[in-house]
Design a protein around this motif. Structure first.
Motif, PDB file in Angstrom:
ATOM      1  N   CYS A 310       0.871  -1.185   0.000  1.00 31.88           N
ATOM      2  CA  CYS A 310       0.000   0.000   0.000  1.00 31.88           C
ATOM      3  C   CYS A 310       0.909   1.237   0.000  1.00 31.88           C
ATOM      4  O   CYS A 310       2.134   1.117   0.025  1.00 31.88           O
ATOM      5  N   CYS A 316       0.260   8.072   3.040  1.00 34.17           N
ATOM      6  CA  CYS A 316      -0.945   7.852   3.846  1.00 34.17           C
ATOM      7  C   CYS A 316      -0.661   8.224   5.296  1.00 34.17           C
ATOM      8  O   CYS A 316       0.343   7.772   5.871  1.00 34.17           O
ATOM      9  N   SER A 318      -2.032   7.218   7.877  1.00 37.79           N
ATOM     10  CA  SER A 318      -2.114   6.068   8.796  1.00 37.79           C
ATOM     11  C   SER A 318      -0.900   5.151   8.684  1.00 37.79           C
ATOM     12  O   SER A 318      -0.749   4.218   9.466  1.00 37.79           O
ATOM     13  N   GLY A 319      -0.055   5.373   7.680  1.00 38.95           N
ATOM     14  CA  GLY A 319       1.086   4.483   7.440  1.00 38.95           C
ATOM     15  C   GLY A 319       2.104   4.552   8.561  1.00 38.95           C
ATOM     16  O   GLY A 319       2.593   5.620   8.890  1.00 38.95           O
ATOM     17  N   SER A 346       1.634  -3.953   4.277  1.00 32.92           N
ATOM     18  CA  SER A 346       0.560  -3.028   4.617  1.00 32.92           C
ATOM     19  C   SER A 346       1.035  -2.085   5.718  1.00 32.92           C
ATOM     20  O   SER A 346       1.596  -2.534   6.722  1.00 32.92           O
ATOM     21  N   GLY A 347       0.781  -0.785   5.537  1.00 33.50           N
ATOM     22  CA  GLY A 347       1.255   0.203   6.503  1.00 33.50           C
ATOM     23  C   GLY A 347       0.456   0.250   7.786  1.00 33.50           C
ATOM     24  O   GLY A 347       0.884   0.853   8.773  1.00 33.50           O
ATOM     25  N   CYS A 348      -0.717  -0.347   7.807  1.00 36.18           N
ATOM     26  CA  CYS A 348      -1.514  -0.460   9.031  1.00 36.18           C
ATOM     27  C   CYS A 348      -2.494  -1.607   8.846  1.00 36.18           C
ATOM     28  O   CYS A 348      -2.531  -2.234   7.784  1.00 36.18           O
ATOM     29  N   ARG A 351      -5.099  -2.825   5.680  1.00 35.35           N
ATOM     30  CA  ARG A 351      -4.732  -3.752   4.589  1.00 35.35           C
ATOM     31  C   ARG A 351      -5.302  -3.326   3.233  1.00 35.35           C
ATOM     32  O   ARG A 351      -5.771  -4.153   2.447  1.00 35.35           O
ATOM     33  N   CYS A 352      -5.270  -2.039   2.930  1.00 36.83           N
ATOM     34  CA  CYS A 352      -5.833  -1.534   1.660  1.00 36.83           C
ATOM     35  C   CYS A 352      -5.192  -2.241   0.466  1.00 36.83           C
ATOM     36  O   CYS A 352      -3.967  -2.339   0.372  1.00 36.83           O
TER      37      CYS A 352
HETATM   38  S1  SF4 Z   1      -3.308  -0.001   4.706  1.00 37.69           S
HETATM   39 FE1  SF4 Z   1      -3.198   1.685   6.205  1.00 37.69          FE
HETATM   40  S2  SF4 Z   1      -1.259   2.705   5.693  1.00 37.69           S
HETATM   41 FE2  SF4 Z   1      -1.804   1.468   3.927  1.00 37.69          FE
HETATM   42  S3  SF4 Z   1      -2.903   2.850   2.559  1.00 37.69           S
HETATM   43 FE3  SF4 Z   1      -4.426   1.741   3.834  1.00 37.69          FE
HETATM   44  S4  SF4 Z   1      -4.824   3.127   5.576  1.00 37.69           S
HETATM   45 FE4  SF4 Z   1      -2.903   3.790   4.605  1.00 37.69          FE
END
Ligand code: SF4
Length: 376
Positions: A310, A316, A318-319, A346-348, A351-352
């Protein structure tokens, strides 16, 4: 959508289809108003990153003008139909759904629905061909498969998670498939939910009250779907290339547009690739060189094909970690044996865009990647 690096503009491409001139328009728009980064999404769409707030309207107008979006967002949300990237050009598929994709989109856009569809509402068509897309999440999966000289369809409703219904429809006309799709969309709009959350009686009504009958899920397209593929015309071939992490810059987009002009069309795939369709065999080396010049790999053993990520901390809020740098490391460390499991960083915990068949590593509060089983 506002993100850490500015506004993100998404273009829904029914069936992943995009014309060379539209690739040029995306390149110009991203260069002029964005960060010059365009991403291929897990549903085979494009998104342009890093647009300044004051330029959003101008960039959106440019994309509408290029035919890449409906000016009305409520109608644009109905254009989410995924189809196999080689359909119509693939000798291995049960039937082409290129025309059906367009008919479905037109019917959904024209339908008098009782309310807006959920932003991620989507229909997935699979043709049991060379590159399958049945594992792409959606609200309705329709799969064509050969049966005794005809084409038989099976369907799954709410197949993003546990399907609410999954069974054999049998031979169907396109008009019947359109009716089923619009009926499902209308019921989702009426309930204000995704198909997976519809009441069982509503799902039964859409499926024609056939009993729940699980059938085998289509698998995800092979991660290594890059390279040349046979075409329905023996003197032509389709070529698939993958840019690292599904990201392209303006120069790469323009080179791909040029490659597309040497074939019969271009499609973006849900595995982060671009397919150049129907290239004459004597132009194959030239087009492959264009793909390489655009930064795309056509080597199935390349480590990049087994890695996705992601936006992470780069784009992002949230990352919790630099997913792109970590993915680069993973790709470079992959053993070149062509049998690697797919990994998604995934940065958070949201799991986008994580592919359904990937092992997912999620950044924890300290920015360390942990296996999905340990992640929150
Ligand atoms: S999974 Fe988390 S860090 Fe990655 S793009 Fe989505 S919100 Fe942002």
């Amino acid at each position: 959508m506002e993100t850490a690096d500015g506004w993100l503009l998404r273009m829904r491409l029914p069936g992943g289809t995009i014309a060379p001139d539209q690739f040029d328009a995306v390149a110009d728009t991203s260069e002029r108003w964005g960060r010059g980064i365009v991403e291929i999404t897990a549903r085979g769409n494009l998104q342009l990153r890093g647009v300044a707030a004051e330029a959003v309207a101008l960039a959106a107008d440019a994309l509408v003008h290029a035919g890449l979006a409906d000016p009305e967002p409520v109608l644009d949300a109905r254009r989410a139909v995924v189809a196999p990237p080689l359909t119509g050009h693939d000798p291995a598929e049960a039937r082409s759904v290129a025309g059906l994709t367009e008919v479905l989109v037109d019917a959904l856009v024209a339908a008098a629905l009782p309310g807006p569809l959920a932003p991620k509402f989507g229909v997935v068509l699979d043709t049991t061909g060379s590159i399958r897309v049945g594992a792409v999440p959606g609200d309705l999966l329709l799969v064509a498969r050969p049966a005794a000289g005809a084409t038989e369809w099976w369907a799954a409703i709410g197949h993003g998670g546990q399907p609410g219904w999954s069974g054999v429809l049998g031979p169907c006309t396109d008009a019947e498939l359109v009716r089923l799709t619009v009926d499902l969309a209308a019921r989702c709009a009426a309930h204000g939910c995704r198909a997976a959350d519809l009441p069982p009686a509503t799902v039964a009504a859409v499926s024609g009250h056939r009993p729940y009958a699980p059938v085998g899920r289509a698998t995800s397209p092979a991660a290594a779907s890059v390279g040349p593929w046979d075409h329905v015309a023996p003197d032509r071939v389709s070529v698939v290339g993958a840019p690292p992490l599904g990201r392209l810059g303006p120069d790469g987009l323009r080179r791909l547009a040029g490659a597309g002009r040497r074939g019969l069309g271009l499609r973006v795939t849900p595995t982060g690739c671009v397919a150049v369709l129907g290239v004459r065999r004597h132009d194959l080396d030239l087009v492959t060189a264009e793909l390489h010049g655009a930064g795309c790999s056509t080597d199935p053993l390349d480590g990049w094909h087994a890695v996705s990520a992601c936006a992470g901390a780069d784009g992002c809020a949230s990352g919790r970690a630099d997913t792109l740098a970590a993915a680069t490391l993973v790709a470079r460390c992959s053993a070149p044996d062509g049998r690697r499991p797919r990994v998604h960083l995934s940065g958070c915990e949201k799991r986008c865009g994580a592919p359904g068949d990937a092992r997912i590593l999620v950044a924890d509060e300290a920015g360390r990647f942990v296996g999905d089983e340990e992640a929150p």
